[in-house]
Design a protein around this motif. Sequence first.
Motif, mmCIF file in Angstrom:
data_model
loop_
_atom_site.group_PDB
_atom_site.id
_atom_site.type_symbol
_atom_site.label_atom_id
_atom_site.label_comp_id
_atom_site.label_asym_id
_atom_site.label_seq_id
_atom_site.Cartn_x
_atom_site.Cartn_y
_atom_site.Cartn_z
ATOM 1 N N CYS A 187 0.390 -1.136 0.115
ATOM 2 C CA CYS A 187 -0.284 -0.228 0.398
ATOM 3 C C CYS A 187 1.051 0.965 0.227
ATOM 4 C CB CYS A 187 -0.420 0.159 0.841
ATOM 5 S SG CYS A 187 -0.296 0.382 2.560
ATOM 6 N N GLY A 188 2.322 1.305 -0.007
ATOM 7 C CA GLY A 188 3.090 2.398 0.143
ATOM 8 C C GLY A 188 3.835 2.077 -1.049
ATOM 9 N N ALA A 189 3.306 1.864 -2.738
ATOM 10 C CA ALA A 189 3.301 2.257 -3.721
ATOM 11 C C ALA A 189 1.904 2.356 -4.636
ATOM 12 C CB ALA A 189 4.038 1.071 -4.958
ATOM 13 N N SER A 190 2.737 3.757 -5.049
ATOM 14 C CA SER A 190 0.699 4.352 -6.105
ATOM 15 C C SER A 190 1.402 3.531 -7.208
ATOM 16 C CB SER A 190 0.896 5.772 -5.718
ATOM 17 O OG SER A 190 2.659 5.944 -7.226
ATOM 18 N N HIS A 191 1.834 2.918 -7.973
ATOM 19 C CA HIS A 191 1.268 2.437 -8.874
ATOM 20 C C HIS A 191 0.069 1.378 -9.183
ATOM 21 C CE1 HIS A 191 4.545 -0.397 -7.973
ATOM 22 N NE2 HIS A 191 3.884 -1.523 -7.596
ATOM 23 N N SER A 192 -0.475 0.718 -9.638
ATOM 24 C CA SER A 192 -1.503 -0.096 -10.109
ATOM 25 C C SER A 192 -1.184 -1.959 -9.968
ATOM 26 C CB SER A 192 -2.330 -0.307 -11.035
ATOM 27 O OG SER A 192 -3.281 0.459 -11.750
ATOM 28 N N ILE A 193 0.035 -2.334 -10.449
ATOM 29 C CA ILE A 193 1.064 -3.228 -10.691
ATOM 30 C C ILE A 193 2.290 -3.129 -11.459
ATOM 31 C CG2 ILE A 193 -0.307 -4.305 -12.154
ATOM 32 C CD1 ILE A 193 0.138 -7.368 -10.550
ATOM 33 N N SER A 194 2.929 -3.811 -10.272
ATOM 34 C CA SER A 194 3.857 -4.151 -11.036
ATOM 35 C C SER A 194 4.488 -5.042 -11.502
ATOM 36 C CB SER A 194 5.248 -3.111 -10.444
ATOM 37 O OG SER A 194 6.585 -3.528 -10.697
ATOM 38 N N LEU A 195 4.655 -5.464 -12.756
ATOM 39 C CA LEU A 195 4.849 -7.041 -13.166
ATOM 40 C C LEU A 195 7.009 -7.504 -13.705
ATOM 41 C CD1 LEU A 195 1.779 -7.327 -15.367
ATOM 42 C CD2 LEU A 195 2.354 -8.210 -13.416
ATOM 43 N N GLU A 196 7.336 -7.796 -12.909
ATOM 44 C CA GLU A 196 8.702 -8.012 -12.413
ATOM 45 C C GLU A 196 9.384 -9.281 -13.002
ATOM 46 O OE1 GLU A 196 9.025 -7.839 -8.498
ATOM 47 O OE2 GLU A 196 8.466 -5.397 -8.173
ATOM 48 N N ALA A 197 8.963 -10.492 -12.890
ATOM 49 C CA ALA A 197 9.733 -10.911 -12.976
ATOM 50 C C ALA A 197 8.563 -12.473 -13.355
ATOM 51 C CB ALA A 197 10.539 -11.814 -11.922
ATOM 52 N N LEU A 198 8.680 -13.366 -14.337
ATOM 53 C CA LEU A 198 8.625 -14.539 -14.736
ATOM 54 C C LEU A 198 8.693 -16.106 -15.258
ATOM 55 C CD1 LEU A 198 5.362 -15.468 -14.878
ATOM 56 C CD2 LEU A 198 5.581 -15.154 -17.221
ATOM 57 N N ASN A 199 9.274 -16.576 -14.177
ATOM 58 C CA ASN A 199 9.809 -17.865 -14.267
ATOM 59 C C ASN A 199 11.401 -17.406 -14.552
ATOM 60 O OD1 ASN A 199 7.758 -19.437 -15.288
ATOM 61 N ND2 ASN A 199 7.849 -18.984 -16.992
ATOM 62 N N GLY A 200 11.898 -16.434 -13.902
ATOM 63 C CA GLY A 200 13.389 -16.074 -13.822
ATOM 64 C C GLY A 200 14.140 -15.320 -14.794
ATOM 65 N N LYS A 201 13.145 -14.685 -15.366
ATOM 66 C CA LYS A 201 13.639 -13.652 -16.371
ATOM 67 C C LYS A 201 12.620 -12.852 -16.300
ATOM 68 C CE LYS A 201 14.484 -17.662 -19.630
ATOM 69 N NZ LYS A 201 14.766 -18.137 -21.122
ATOM 70 N N ALA A 202 12.782 -11.458 -16.913
ATOM 71 C CA ALA A 202 11.823 -10.334 -17.102
ATOM 72 C C ALA A 202 10.658 -10.444 -17.559
ATOM 73 C CB ALA A 202 12.735 -9.321 -18.013
ATOM 74 N N PHE A 203 9.180 -10.453 -16.414
ATOM 75 C CA PHE A 203 8.374 -9.968 -16.905
ATOM 76 C C PHE A 203 7.816 -9.941 -18.529
ATOM 77 C CE2 PHE A 203 4.091 -10.597 -17.250
ATOM 78 C CZ PHE A 203 3.877 -11.638 -15.481
ATOM 79 N N PRO A 204 7.347 -10.930 -19.216
ATOM 80 C CA PRO A 204 7.439 -10.090 -20.738
ATOM 81 C C PRO A 204 5.735 -9.133 -21.223
ATOM 82 C CG PRO A 204 6.624 -12.951 -20.363
ATOM 83 C CD PRO A 204 6.865 -12.143 -18.808
ATOM 84 N N GLN A 205 6.175 -8.546 -22.066
ATOM 85 C CA GLN A 205 5.189 -7.554 -22.014
ATOM 86 C C GLN A 205 4.464 -7.451 -23.518
ATOM 87 O OE1 GLN A 205 7.762 -4.045 -22.683
ATOM 88 N NE2 GLN A 205 9.175 -4.487 -20.606
ATOM 89 N N PRO A 206 3.614 -7.085 -23.259
ATOM 90 C CA PRO A 206 2.355 -6.952 -23.959
ATOM 91 C C PRO A 206 3.288 -5.848 -25.607
ATOM 92 C CG PRO A 206 1.495 -5.103 -22.811
ATOM 93 C CD PRO A 206 3.118 -6.072 -22.865
ATOM 94 N N LYS A 207 2.405 -6.256 -26.747
ATOM 95 C CA LYS A 207 3.090 -5.365 -28.203
ATOM 96 C C LYS A 207 3.763 -3.490 -27.633
ATOM 97 C CE LYS A 207 1.152 -8.507 -30.621
ATOM 98 N NZ LYS A 207 0.738 -9.014 -32.565
ATOM 99 N N PHE A 208 2.138 -3.628 -27.233
ATOM 100 C CA PHE A 208 2.350 -1.679 -27.332
ATOM 101 C C PHE A 208 2.539 -1.309 -25.573
ATOM 102 C CE2 PHE A 208 1.320 2.852 -25.980
ATOM 103 C CZ PHE A 208 1.186 3.342 -27.038
#
Length: 410
Positions: free
Chosen positions: A213-234
């Motif tokens: 609750c001390g971070a003002s974003h919605s969600i920060s997607l950080e990692a998946l399966n030991g790698k950077a979290f995949p990003q959508p196209k845009f």
Amino acid sequence: MNSSKPSIHLKILCIALCCCLLTFKVFAQDFKFNNGRKAQTIPFDFVKGLIIIPLYFNDKGPFDFILDTGVNPMIVTDPTLKESLKVPYPRAIKISGYGNFEGIDAFLGATSVKIGESDAENIPTVFLKDDILPISGFLGKKIYGLIGYNFFNSFIVKVDYTNKTLKFSSHAKKIKLKGEKISFELIENKPYVNVNIDQEGIGNQVVKALVDCGASHSISLEALNGKAFPQPKFTMEANLGNGLTGRVKGRMGRINSLKIGNFKFNEVLSNYPEYNIDSIGNKGRNANLGAEILSRFNTIYDYQNRCMYIKKNERFGRPFEHDMSGIELYSESGPPSRTIVNKIEPESPADLAGLKENDEITAINFKKIDDYSLDDIGAMFKAKNGYSVIVEVWRNKAFHIKLLKLKKRI
């Protein structure tokens, strides 16, 4: 989100302590009522999605602190506070931030703290040596630090975003727990929940997210399966926060949906910080769930029983919008106070209008800047695609008028 909010999207304080946790166990104490009370309700200030409450140290104060489920132990960010409190025998330590390998100088001490009618002795407290996190300027309010686990673990805590009140009850008091029950896991004394997301390219995923609750974003997607979290196209390049090592770089996009318990949100803004295995990959988590989601519920935290109860409030159905101006603002304390353009995003409406970094904003829509809070300005700068805002700035000993046309960029 608003004009100055990017500086605190990822986390106002991206911090991991490198000192021995056994030290905390030696002198960690819980809060308790000493006057026969079993519960108390106090108001809180709500600034940029963050909960700000007054604390007293050794009968001195009040000092405004951010109440933050993502923090353990308590952190004092204003270095002058250590001297004024005369904390005995603080221990010099190194703490690491987002991507920082050399460590930041700090001190570990113990303080007596009072919140409302509750108090605790010998609370483990980290004092930053230098003022490397200008939180106050980005919030437009003097902030001295952050407090989390010791308070949440001491009580059953209800955060009522509707009425901007905080109710904390002793575990001995029988209270009715309203809302949908969400179980969480405590890791390093911080709560983690499973969240379902649907994102272009990877479909449905269950992610393990820090409840923050001390971070003002919605969600920060950080990692998946030991790698950077995949990003959508845009996605678009964005400043995702200020940590111990400066700006946290990354990109911003949208996910199709996010579901926590039986509650579902669509077209949610999501952050994708630059991946660093030492900062993210070794934490065993995928994501960080922030206040832009959490503040849409009135929430009861029950750390003792590893659960929270969420009940949607009037903020639940608001669309997820990013700043449409491209300005990051910073408030310099006075007298007189000044509202400064801290950063201009390239090719943004602010850039195209000719606004520059270090411009001092003196008026908006012919109304003096002192008549606005940073929250007011932020709400105006994300009001509506195509909306025009007249901005007056002071630059090179002269006033300049700029016409800013807001644009939805993501």
